[in-house]
Write a protein that holds these residues in place. Structure first.
Motif, mmCIF file in Angstrom:
data_model
loop_
_atom_site.group_PDB
_atom_site.id
_atom_site.type_symbol
_atom_site.label_atom_id
_atom_site.label_comp_id
_atom_site.label_asym_id
_atom_site.label_seq_id
_atom_site.Cartn_x
_atom_site.Cartn_y
_atom_site.Cartn_z
ATOM 1 N N GLN A 1 3.710 7.464 -13.107
ATOM 2 C CA GLN A 1 2.716 6.778 -13.967
ATOM 3 C C GLN A 1 2.614 5.327 -13.947
ATOM 4 O O GLN A 1 1.472 4.971 -14.198
ATOM 5 N N ARG A 2 3.671 4.652 -13.774
ATOM 6 C CA ARG A 2 3.662 3.147 -13.501
ATOM 7 C C ARG A 2 2.822 2.768 -12.523
ATOM 8 O O ARG A 2 2.129 2.013 -12.322
ATOM 9 N N ARG A 3 3.358 3.494 -11.274
ATOM 10 C CA ARG A 3 2.345 3.353 -10.041
ATOM 11 C C ARG A 3 0.739 3.868 -10.244
ATOM 12 O O ARG A 3 0.036 2.978 -9.679
ATOM 13 N N TYR A 4 0.601 4.715 -10.937
ATOM 14 C CA TYR A 4 -0.745 5.305 -11.201
ATOM 15 C C TYR A 4 -1.485 4.023 -11.729
ATOM 16 O O TYR A 4 -2.722 3.831 -11.406
ATOM 17 N N LYS A 5 -0.910 3.589 -12.977
ATOM 18 C CA LYS A 5 -1.621 2.373 -13.632
ATOM 19 C C LYS A 5 -1.609 1.256 -12.716
ATOM 20 O O LYS A 5 -2.849 0.576 -12.673
ATOM 21 N N GLN A 6 -0.852 0.867 -11.909
ATOM 22 C CA GLN A 6 -0.923 -0.216 -10.812
ATOM 23 C C GLN A 6 -2.078 0.150 -9.882
ATOM 24 O O GLN A 6 -2.962 -0.843 -9.667
ATOM 25 N N LEU A 7 -2.247 1.360 -9.225
ATOM 26 C CA LEU A 7 -3.173 1.530 -8.281
ATOM 27 C C LEU A 7 -4.752 1.533 -9.043
ATOM 28 O O LEU A 7 -5.540 1.085 -8.579
ATOM 29 N N GLY B 1 -8.423 -0.634 -8.758
ATOM 30 C CA GLY B 1 -9.657 0.014 -8.330
ATOM 31 C C GLY B 1 -9.401 1.153 -7.560
ATOM 32 O O GLY B 1 -10.706 1.771 -6.994
ATOM 33 N N GLU B 2 -8.197 1.602 -7.244
ATOM 34 C CA GLU B 2 -7.959 2.677 -6.112
ATOM 35 C C GLU B 2 -8.119 3.888 -6.943
ATOM 36 O O GLU B 2 -7.636 4.141 -8.198
ATOM 37 N N SER B 3 -8.820 4.888 -6.084
ATOM 38 C CA SER B 3 -8.635 6.447 -6.904
ATOM 39 C C SER B 3 -7.415 7.164 -6.537
ATOM 40 O O SER B 3 -7.218 7.177 -5.158
ATOM 41 N N VAL B 4 -6.560 7.864 -7.309
ATOM 42 C CA VAL B 4 -5.521 8.473 -6.965
ATOM 43 C C VAL B 4 -5.184 9.421 -7.815
ATOM 44 O O VAL B 4 -5.488 9.190 -9.096
ATOM 45 N N SER B 5 -4.463 10.487 -7.621
ATOM 46 C CA SER B 5 -4.249 11.543 -8.434
ATOM 47 C C SER B 5 -2.880 11.492 -8.916
ATOM 48 O O SER B 5 -1.733 11.147 -8.044
ATOM 49 N N SER C 1 0.862 -1.098 0.067
ATOM 50 C CA SER C 1 -0.123 -0.104 -0.026
ATOM 51 C C SER C 1 0.710 1.319 0.123
ATOM 52 O O SER C 1 2.062 1.189 0.370
ATOM 53 N N GLU C 2 0.251 2.487 -0.415
ATOM 54 C CA GLU C 2 1.284 3.603 -0.577
ATOM 55 C C GLU C 2 1.563 4.198 0.968
ATOM 56 O O GLU C 2 2.561 4.507 1.294
ATOM 57 N N GLY C 3 0.491 3.952 1.856
ATOM 58 C CA GLY C 3 0.878 4.353 3.109
ATOM 59 C C GLY C 3 1.897 3.648 3.774
ATOM 60 O O GLY C 3 2.949 4.123 4.622
ATOM 61 N N VAL C 4 2.046 2.071 3.750
ATOM 62 C CA VAL C 4 3.102 1.420 4.272
ATOM 63 C C VAL C 4 4.515 1.850 3.566
ATOM 64 O O VAL C 4 5.586 1.945 4.098
ATOM 65 N N GLY C 5 4.309 2.107 2.534
ATOM 66 C CA GLY C 5 5.672 2.447 1.381
ATOM 67 C C GLY C 5 6.241 3.951 2.124
ATOM 68 O O GLY C 5 7.221 3.933 2.010
ATOM 69 N N ARG D 1 4.685 12.600 -4.539
ATOM 70 C CA ARG D 1 5.149 11.743 -3.482
ATOM 71 C C ARG D 1 6.417 11.015 -3.968
ATOM 72 O O ARG D 1 7.443 10.865 -3.078
ATOM 73 N N VAL D 2 6.788 10.852 -5.207
ATOM 74 C CA VAL D 2 7.689 9.984 -5.755
ATOM 75 C C VAL D 2 8.916 10.920 -5.466
ATOM 76 O O VAL D 2 10.027 10.460 -5.268
#
Length: 232
Positions: free
Chosen positions: A159-165, A169-173, A96-100, A180-181
């Motif tokens: 962009q790669r992370r965006y596609k994964q999320l 089915g996760e909503s992300v900007s 998850s993004e939070g754990v990362g 963040r990166v």
């Protein structure tokens, strides 16, 4: 140290550069073991949350890092090993993004890195190891037989992370991910202990415009130059 007796290949680089995928493919190709060092810091971040350990408490985090009950179990289908924390499969949870984000925070503490150093080196067993991380070639396995530093632009990695999320089915900007990166890169590159920098003898590769197959071939060529050839 184990890495002097067993051939070790290190692939360092920032999150989203593709190093995890490349390391797994390379390990499978060579018949080597695989170490996802980032998973250790993600496990610590998750364990800290579950045990109520503050991310500001360096001493308690170091104790937890040295003693947390973790293991990596090989899957029958040969895919990425299951990551176990206290007997539970947390392979998905630690991604998850939070754990990362929290993993990047705890990884900056010298006490934590010291506590995990020997646990990482213990992965170097016969016939060999492919190690994925940020300081594998500089600190953990300085005598590795081959070293690669794999990177890509922050925009491409976001962009790669965006596609994964999105696929999950996760909503992300996308804009928020880019920011963040970039912040994580800055934190990883400027920390006082084991900053994310290429080893002086590492081969630099930029994956921004390359396919996975093209990157893998370039890495295989680097490894072959060190004297390690994939089995026929």
């Amino acid at each position: 140290m184990n890495e002097k007796r067993v051939p070790v290949i290190t692939i360092d680089g920032p999150s989203g550069s593709g190093k995890g995928t490349i390391c797994q493919l390379l390990a499978a190709k060579l018949g080597f073991h695989y170490l996802d060092s980032g998973a250790l810091y993600r496990l610590l971040a998750l364990a800290a949350k579950r045990h109520g350990v503050s991310l500001d408490n360096m001493e308690s985090l170091a104790v937890l890092a040295a003693h947390m009950d973790i293991s990596f179990k090989t899957r029958d289908n040969g895919n990425t090993p299951k990551v176990m924390l206290e007997g539970e499969d947390v392979s998905a949870l630690i991604r998850s993004e939070g754990v990362g984000t929290n993993a990047s925070v705890v990884a900056a503490y010298p006490e934590v890195r010291d506590a995990l150093l020997q646990r990482q080196r213990a992965f170097a067993v016969s016939p060999g190891l492919v190690a994925d991380g940020r300081d594998m070639g500089t600190v953990v396995f300085p005598d590795a037989i081959a070293k690669v530093f794999l990177t890509a632009s922050s925009e491409e990695r976001a962009q790669r992370r965006y596609k994964q999320l999105i696929d999950k089915g996760e909503s992300v900007s996308l804009a928020a991910l880019v920011e963040r990166v970039q912040k994580r890169d800055e934190r990883d590159m400027t920390r006082k202990v084991s900053p994310m920098v290429p080893a002086t003898n590492a081969v630099m590769l930029d994956s921004s415009t390359l396919t996975i197959e093209e990157v893998l071939q370039k890495v295989v060529d680097v490894v072959a130059a060190s004297g390690i050839q994939p089995p026929q």
